[in-house]
Every structure is written in C-alpha cells, then in structure tokens.
Design a protein around this motif. Structure first.
Motif, mmCIF file in Angstrom:
data_model
loop_
_atom_site.group_PDB
_atom_site.id
_atom_site.type_symbol
_atom_site.label_atom_id
_atom_site.label_comp_id
_atom_site.label_asym_id
_atom_site.label_seq_id
_atom_site.Cartn_x
_atom_site.Cartn_y
_atom_site.Cartn_z
ATOM 1 N N ALA A 276 0.838 -1.216 0.000
ATOM 2 C CA ALA A 276 0.000 0.000 0.000
ATOM 3 C C ALA A 276 0.867 1.258 0.000
ATOM 4 C CB ALA A 276 -0.976 -0.007 1.183
ATOM 5 N N ASP A 277 1.859 1.256 -0.889
ATOM 6 C CA ASP A 277 2.822 2.354 -0.956
ATOM 7 C C ASP A 277 3.080 2.679 -2.429
ATOM 8 O OD1 ASP A 277 4.986 4.080 -0.884
ATOM 9 O OD2 ASP A 277 6.146 2.862 0.523
ATOM 10 N N SER A 278 2.458 3.757 -2.904
ATOM 11 C CA SER A 278 2.578 4.092 -4.319
ATOM 12 C C SER A 278 4.008 4.438 -4.723
ATOM 13 C CB SER A 278 1.638 5.244 -4.679
ATOM 14 O OG SER A 278 2.093 6.463 -4.113
ATOM 15 N N SER A 279 4.843 4.857 -3.781
ATOM 16 C CA SER A 279 6.219 5.206 -4.154
ATOM 17 C C SER A 279 6.983 3.996 -4.667
ATOM 18 C CB SER A 279 6.961 5.857 -2.980
ATOM 19 O OG SER A 279 7.234 4.905 -1.967
ATOM 20 N N LEU A 280 6.560 2.789 -4.283
ATOM 21 C CA LEU A 280 7.209 1.569 -4.753
ATOM 22 C C LEU A 280 6.804 1.231 -6.183
ATOM 23 C CD1 LEU A 280 6.833 -0.624 -1.548
ATOM 24 C CD2 LEU A 280 8.858 0.643 -2.309
ATOM 25 N N MET A 281 5.583 1.626 -6.579
ATOM 26 C CA MET A 281 5.100 1.284 -7.909
ATOM 27 C C MET A 281 5.261 2.406 -8.930
ATOM 28 S SD MET A 281 0.915 1.385 -7.660
ATOM 29 C CE MET A 281 0.804 -0.018 -6.585
ATOM 30 N N THR A 282 5.412 3.632 -8.478
ATOM 31 C CA THR A 282 5.506 4.774 -9.395
ATOM 32 C C THR A 282 6.575 4.582 -10.466
ATOM 33 O OG1 THR A 282 4.653 6.250 -7.690
ATOM 34 C CG2 THR A 282 5.824 7.272 -9.522
ATOM 35 N N PRO A 283 7.769 4.048 -10.143
ATOM 36 C CA PRO A 283 8.789 3.893 -11.186
ATOM 37 C C PRO A 283 8.377 2.953 -12.330
ATOM 38 C CG PRO A 283 9.777 3.688 -9.010
ATOM 39 C CD PRO A 283 8.284 3.682 -8.823
ATOM 40 N N ALA A 284 7.375 2.124 -12.131
ATOM 41 C CA ALA A 284 6.926 1.197 -13.172
ATOM 42 C C ALA A 284 6.155 1.898 -14.281
ATOM 43 C CB ALA A 284 6.053 0.107 -12.559
ATOM 44 N N PHE A 285 5.635 3.094 -14.001
ATOM 45 C CA PHE A 285 4.712 3.766 -14.906
ATOM 46 C C PHE A 285 5.332 4.983 -15.575
ATOM 47 C CE2 PHE A 285 2.092 1.408 -11.987
ATOM 48 C CZ PHE A 285 1.055 0.936 -12.782
ATOM 49 N N HIS A 286 5.005 5.165 -16.835
ATOM 50 C CA HIS A 286 5.365 6.391 -17.535
ATOM 51 C C HIS A 286 4.524 7.526 -16.938
ATOM 52 C CE1 HIS A 286 5.643 9.366 -20.740
ATOM 53 N NE2 HIS A 286 6.776 8.750 -21.077
#
Length: 127
Positions: A27-37
């Motif tokens: 539940a931490d968007s900072s971990l997934m943000t690098p996956a997205f343009h």
C-alpha cells in the motif's frame, strides 16, 4: 541476424511488474511509481457499469489513501507477450486490501527501458 533479446526483455518487464505488485501489497505508491510512464493511464468499470479512471495518479492516490498493507496478498504474472518495443501483460492478485483484481498492462520500451503506459483492470466480487 540480430541476437535475440527476448529473455532480457522478459526479465526487465517482470521487474517492472514486480514494482507494481510490491507497491500494491505494501500500500505504498512510491514503490510502484517507477513502473509507470508519467503519461500513463488507468481505466476500469465501476459497480454501476460505468467507465472510471484517467491519469495514473488516480491509482497512486487510491493506493495511498484507501489501501492498507496486505502481507498475505498474492500476485501472479499470468502472461507476458512481447513484440519488439511493445508488450502486454496480465497480473492476477488476491487479497490486496481485501480485493482481488485482474490487471492488464500495456508496456513500451522507451529509451531502452520498459515502462507501463496503460493499465485496465477488473475487480472480482469476493464472497
């Protein structure tokens, strides 16, 4: 003949998708943000059958405000399909803050790096 790079591309895509899975699980968007343009989008259909979504920031806001860490969550990369600089992938997840999802990702290899440019999803009804 060019040397095939499918295995390296596959591994790079799995690493990108794992960033998404870890961010959802924790539940931490900072971990997934690098996956997205930065221009990525996300869309789904709500309970009333209406289209919902837009800019990927909606996902990040939802993860940070409405989800809680789910150490018991499980995610599986069901398939990855790669053609040149384009790819699609499917992830099925169970028990992400009590929800089960099927997510479809479209990825592009931009400047030598794979990035998610769009995500559509289905929320499963959990009994």
């Amino acid at each position: 003949m060019n040397k095939p790079i499918y295995v390296q591309d596959y591994q790079a895509i799995v690493a990108v998708l794992d960033q998404y899975n870890q961010g959802a699980k924790q539940a931490d968007s900072s971990l997934m943000t690098p996956a997205f343009h930065p221009q990525a989008t996300m869309f789904g259909v709500d309970g009333a059958g209406k289209l919902t979504g837009g800019a990927i920031d909606l996902l990040f806001e939802g993860i940070d405000s409405s989800f809680k860490p789910s150490p018991e969550a499980q995610g599986a990369i069901v398939n990855v399909d790669i053609v040149g600089t384009a790819a699609s992938a499917r992830i099925d997840t169970n028990d992400i803050s009590g929800f089960c999802f099927t997510d479809f990702f479209n990825l592009l290899k931009v400047d030598g790096h794979w990035t998610v440019v769009s995500k559509i999803y289905h929320t499963h009804v959990v009994p």
